[in-house]
Write an enzyme that holds these catalytic residues in place. Structure first.
Site, PDB file in Angstrom:
ATOM      1  CG  ASN A 149     -43.155  53.886 -33.088  1.00  0.00           C
ATOM      2  OD1 ASN A 149     -42.763  53.814 -34.254  1.00  0.00           O
ATOM      3  ND2 ASN A 149     -43.926  52.964 -32.552  1.00  0.00           N
ATOM      4  CB  CYS A 321     -50.939  50.349 -31.098  1.00  0.00           C
ATOM      5  SG  CYS A 321     -50.424  52.038 -31.003  1.00  0.00           S
TER       6      CYS A 321
END
Ligand code: PMP
Length: 381
Positions: A149, A321
């Site tokens: 990611n 996150c």
């Protein structure tokens, strides 16, 4: 404001919003209810399941709907481990898995499960020699992401699938950043379980799935009667239908990937010439088309993101996150990047709504960005 953080999440498409809105008005019942309202909801659920199966090349019964990829990842690893035969207790993760997934690795290790971590190379590719060494006959589950990611680097999933198969271990693939960006067919990798999330391809948040190969059994993490006993809890039908709508609309992934790669390459070329000492991580390896993970000199990510935002661009320092900015990215740390460089990491990620004009606007803003950067460039500035 121009949005360049599509790896964190993507805007739901108008078709998705419409499908979800209509469903919430007409088909709000519990899909497990026996009355006509419930039957309509059940029909919508099986329609969505059929769409997911058709687009991703699996059987409808192999689709287990979840609240997203984090849950699907947990279900895969804990579930396959729980159903593993005696003598297979070890779990293998790569060092660059999503931060939430590595928290699971940590929790398992704390609970006494033997956990091995596969290292990566300096560019962010998987160390296959280490994988061959560590995937042995006592391994229950190997968990590997398809594409990272942060760097966008693609992982050698087929090679690791062959190693897992030879060792008799189950393979789980976190395809959260892959599905919607790269062609996918469930049978192609030879994985036992594949997880993904609707909000990464212009679907809604709160819906994802684990594709579980027929014949692979797992012990549910949240037992219940839904999803053939594999995941309890009333299904989030609007989000599931929204996710299926987004999958069905993906169309020709090849041409979208080429469009994004061309925009990303144009942007990287301008960054490399327009700003001092730019380093792009993972550039020498096959990577996802719409992402650039880079630092500019030793300027901190906080400074760069603040100046970008002032100029009208929203980007991030890595995974949403874990992008509070105080800790270096665990992905870069695993690649051996020193903390003072890693603290400068900025991720620009493009998606379906990114236009040529968006990228030209950023290219045109580079001189202004340069002039807004403080002359000293400490990584903690
Ligand atoms: N895995 C990867 C590779 C991701 O990028 C993400 C989302 N950032 C997740 C898992 C978690 O997905 P979700 O938000 O659906 O829980």
């Amino acid at each position: 404001m121009i949005y360049l953080d599509h790896h964190a999440t993507t805007p739901p498409s108008p078709a998705v919003i419409e499908a979800m809105g209509a469903l919430m008005v007409t088909t709000w019942a519990n899909a497990s209810s026996q009355h006509a309202f419930g039957q309509a909801a059940r029909q919508a659920l099986s329609g969505a399941r059929a769409t997911v199966a058709r687009v991703l090349g699996c059987k409808p019964a192999e689709v287990v709907f979840t609240s997203g990829a984090t849950e699907a990842n947990h279900l895969a690893v804990r579930g396959l481990l729980g159903a593993a035969p005696a003598g297979r207790s070890r779990v293998v993760f790569s060092a660059v898995e999503h931060s939430g997934h590595l928290k699971l690795a940590q929790a398992l290790a704390e609970a006494g499960v033997p956990v091995d971590v596969l290292p990566v190379t300096a560019e962010g590719g998987l160390d296959l020699a280490a994988a061959a060494r560590l995937i042995g006959p006592d391994v229950a589950v190997v968990s590997l992401m398809a594409a990272n990611n942060e760097t966008g680097v693609l992982m050698p999933v087929a090679e690791v699938a062959a190693l897992a198969r030879a060792a008799g271990a189950r393979l789980h693939v976190d395809a959260t950043q892959w599905i919607g960006k790269q062609p996918f067919d469930f049978g192609a990798w030879g994985a036992d379980a594949v997880s993904f999330s609707g909000h990464k391809f212009n679907g809604p948040k709160g819906a994802g799935a684990l594709l579980l190969r027929q014949g692979a059994t797992l012990r549910p993490t949240v037992p219940g009667s839904q999803e053939r006993g594999r995941r309890g809890g009333t299904e989030n039908l609007p989000a599931i239908v929204g996710m299926a709508t987004a999958l069905a609309a993906l169309g020709d992934l090849g041409s979208e990937a080429s469009r994004l790669a061309a925009l990303r390459d144009r942007l990287e070329a301008a960054l490399l010439t327009g700003l001092p000492d730019v380093h792009v991580w993972g550039r020498g390896l096959p990577r996802l088309p719409g992402v650039s993970f880079l630092r500019v000199g030793m300027w901190s990510a906080d400074v760069l993101l603040n100046r970008l935002e002032r100029l009208g661009f929203a980007a991030s320092s890595g995974a949403a996150c874990s992008s509070s900015g105080s800790e270096p990215s665990h992905v870069l740390t695993a690649m051996g990047v020193p903390p003072e460089e890693a603290l400068g990491a900025v991720r620009l990620s493009l998606g379906r709504t990114t236009t040529d004009a968006d990228i030209e606007a950023l290219v045109a803003a580079l001189p202004a960005l340069r002039s807004l950067l403080p002359s000293a460039e400490p990584a903690t500035a």
